[in-house]
Design a protein around this motif. Structure first.
Motif, PDB file in Angstrom:
ATOM      1  N   MET A   1     -15.767  -1.349  -5.833  1.00  0.00           N
ATOM      2  CA  MET A   1     -14.698  -0.865  -4.960  1.00  0.00           C
ATOM      3  C   MET A   1     -15.080   0.514  -4.446  1.00  0.00           C
ATOM      4  O   MET A   1     -14.889   1.513  -5.134  1.00  0.00           O
ATOM      5  CB  MET A   1     -13.375  -0.802  -5.717  1.00  0.00           C
ATOM      6  N   LYS A   2     -15.673   0.550  -3.244  1.00  0.00           N
ATOM      7  CA  LYS A   2     -16.084   1.818  -2.658  1.00  0.00           C
ATOM      8  C   LYS A   2     -15.024   2.308  -1.681  1.00  0.00           C
ATOM      9  O   LYS A   2     -14.320   1.520  -1.044  1.00  0.00           O
ATOM     10  CB  LYS A   2     -17.427   1.667  -1.939  1.00  0.00           C
ATOM     11  N   GLU A   3     -14.941   3.605  -1.549  1.00  0.00           N
ATOM     12  CA  GLU A   3     -13.940   4.208  -0.667  1.00  0.00           C
ATOM     13  C   GLU A   3     -14.222   3.879   0.797  1.00  0.00           C
ATOM     14  O   GLU A   3     -15.357   3.935   1.252  1.00  0.00           O
ATOM     15  CB  GLU A   3     -13.935   5.718  -0.885  1.00  0.00           C
ATOM     16  N   ARG A   4     -13.142   3.530   1.522  1.00  0.00           N
ATOM     17  CA  ARG A   4     -13.246   3.205   2.936  1.00  0.00           C
ATOM     18  C   ARG A   4     -12.266   4.080   3.710  1.00  0.00           C
ATOM     19  O   ARG A   4     -11.052   3.960   3.515  1.00  0.00           O
ATOM     20  CB  ARG A   4     -12.949   1.730   3.162  1.00  0.00           C
ATOM     21  N   PRO A   5     -12.756   4.957   4.607  1.00  0.00           N
ATOM     22  CA  PRO A   5     -11.845   5.834   5.359  1.00  0.00           C
ATOM     23  C   PRO A   5     -10.890   5.013   6.236  1.00  0.00           C
ATOM     24  O   PRO A   5     -11.258   3.985   6.797  1.00  0.00           O
ATOM     25  CB  PRO A   5     -12.786   6.692   6.205  1.00  0.00           C
ATOM     26  N   LEU A   6      -9.668   5.499   6.365  1.00  0.00           N
ATOM     27  CA  LEU A   6      -8.649   4.832   7.173  1.00  0.00           C
ATOM     28  C   LEU A   6      -7.955   5.868   8.041  1.00  0.00           C
ATOM     29  O   LEU A   6      -7.590   6.954   7.566  1.00  0.00           O
ATOM     30  CB  LEU A   6      -7.629   4.132   6.274  1.00  0.00           C
ATOM     31  N   GLY A   7      -7.775   5.553   9.316  1.00  0.00           N
ATOM     32  CA  GLY A   7      -7.080   6.458  10.212  1.00  0.00           C
ATOM     33  C   GLY A   7      -5.576   6.430   9.991  1.00  0.00           C
ATOM     34  O   GLY A   7      -5.023   5.485   9.427  1.00  0.00           O
ATOM     35  N   SER A   8      -4.906   7.477  10.445  1.00  0.00           N
ATOM     36  CA  SER A   8      -3.449   7.571  10.323  1.00  0.00           C
ATOM     37  C   SER A   8      -2.903   8.323  11.531  1.00  0.00           C
ATOM     38  O   SER A   8      -3.651   8.974  12.265  1.00  0.00           O
ATOM     39  CB  SER A   8      -3.052   8.280   9.021  1.00  0.00           C
ATOM     40  N   ILE A   9      -1.610   8.235  11.708  1.00  0.00           N
ATOM     41  CA  ILE A   9      -0.931   8.887  12.829  1.00  0.00           C
ATOM     42  C   ILE A   9      -0.195  10.106  12.306  1.00  0.00           C
ATOM     43  O   ILE A   9       0.395  10.075  11.213  1.00  0.00           O
ATOM     44  CB  ILE A   9       0.053   7.914  13.511  1.00  0.00           C
ATOM     45  N   SER A  10      -0.204  11.171  13.107  1.00  0.00           N
ATOM     46  CA  SER A  10       0.552  12.363  12.727  1.00  0.00           C
ATOM     47  C   SER A  10       2.026  12.011  12.596  1.00  0.00           C
ATOM     48  O   SER A  10       2.597  11.309  13.440  1.00  0.00           O
ATOM     49  CB  SER A  10       0.349  13.460  13.771  1.00  0.00           C
ATOM     50  N   GLY A  11       2.661  12.503  11.562  1.00  0.00           N
ATOM     51  CA  GLY A  11       4.025  12.094  11.269  1.00  0.00           C
ATOM     52  C   GLY A  11       5.090  12.744  12.131  1.00  0.00           C
ATOM     53  O   GLY A  11       6.166  12.159  12.343  1.00  0.00           O
ATOM     54  N   LEU A  12       4.843  13.937  12.653  1.00  0.00           N
ATOM     55  CA  LEU A  12       5.883  14.635  13.421  1.00  0.00           C
ATOM     56  C   LEU A  12       6.280  13.885  14.688  1.00  0.00           C
ATOM     57  O   LEU A  12       7.485  13.708  14.958  1.00  0.00           O
ATOM     58  CB  LEU A  12       5.415  16.058  13.742  1.00  0.00           C
TER      59      LEU A  12
END
Length: 292
Positions: A1-12
């Motif tokens: 189980m290797k780390e996989r980067p995931l994008g996200s949206i700014s919450g404001l």
């Protein structure tokens, strides 16, 4: 189980949009109530406005906060999705489950462990371990509790390492716990890093913080160390005294100050060694008569 980067949206922006949509849904709901009171329908408007408002408010459950040097491990119905490391208020799918993992540098000191060294002597040993999570997904999914895993495996590695070396260095120059702290620290760090690799943890430093013989043999070992120190000191004193006697006899013979037969020569050597090797200052006896 290797780390996989995931994008996200700014919450404001998400908060602003969700509040505007909820406000619009509330206005439509009020308008539907007024239409219903006037007998002009409005039931569908109320239902639609209520559904939109609920969805807008439900979308806020996708908000979460990430602190600096912190990661959020996201999964969907038990399946790993990715890891988010952007600090601040973030937003992802509300159905994602989120588990936060600190990636700050941490340290702990093991308790005093009682083990037997390579010679079988009971000793007490403790170490300070500096560590950091570098793969959040492995820390979450590969072990149940990565902090407890770090503590237990570090103490296990410390026990194994302590039993591989003697407490004191022997005459053969073998690496020992007390005389080779740098080599011991490097070996301990390597042992711990090997055990913690599957948990996504990096060992930054590992050093011995306490090392002593167990209380039941401490006094006997102290006496042995004192005896070894006395023997070593005496050996050096005798070696120096012999060298000084040789130099004195050589200088006397070279300068022709006095000629001694073997008996007087042996007597002089004995007297010089007594003077040079004695624990206390000697009291000389001056011969006022002839040499013989």
């Amino acid at each position: 189980m290797k780390e996989r980067p995931l994008g996200s949206i700014s919450g404001l922006p998400v908060v602003g949009v969700a509040l505007l949509v909820a406000a619009g849904a509330a206005w439509l709901f009020v308008a539907g109530v007024q239409d219903l009171n006037r007998g002009e329908g409005g039931g569908l408007t109320m239902i639609g406005a209520l559904a939109v408002g609920i969805l807008a408010l439900a979308s806020l459950s996708g908000l979460y906060t990430i602190q600096p040097n912190q990661a959020a491990v996201l999964s969907l119905f038990g399946k790993y999705v990715g890891t988010v490391k952007e600090a601040g208020l973030r937003w992802n799918n509300p159905f994602y489950s989120k588990r936060k993992v600190s990636q700050r540098v941490r340290n702990f000191e093991s308790g005093k462990l009682k083990v037997n060294d390579l010679d079988g002597s009971p000793i007490e040993i403790a170490a300070v371990i500096v560590w950091q999570v570098v793969d959040a997904s492995e820390a979450v999914f590969n072990v149940d509790d990565y902090e407890s895993f770090v503590h237990i495996q570090s103490e296990s590695a410390l026990r194994a390492m302590a039993s591989s070396y003697p407490y004191d260095q022997h005459d053969d120059g073998q690496t020992a716990l007390r005389s080779h702290p740098q080599e011991i620290s490097e070996h301990l760090q390597a042992q711990i890093a090997e055990r913690l690799g599957t948990a996504g943890v990096e060992v930054i430093e590992a050093r011995i913080s306490h090392l002593a013989y167990a209380p039941e043999i401490a006094q006997a070992m102290l006496q042995r160390q004192q005896a070894n120190a006395v023997i070593a000191a005496r050996t050096r004193i005798v070696a120096g005294a012999v060298g000084m006697v040789e130099m004195a006899l050589s200088e006397l013979q070279k300068n022709g100050v006095v000629h001694l037969d073997e008996e007087r020569r042996a007597q002089m050597v004995s007297n010089l060694l007594v003077v040079l090797c004695a624990d206390r200052g000697t009291q000389p006896v001056v011969n006022a008569g002839s040499l013989y």
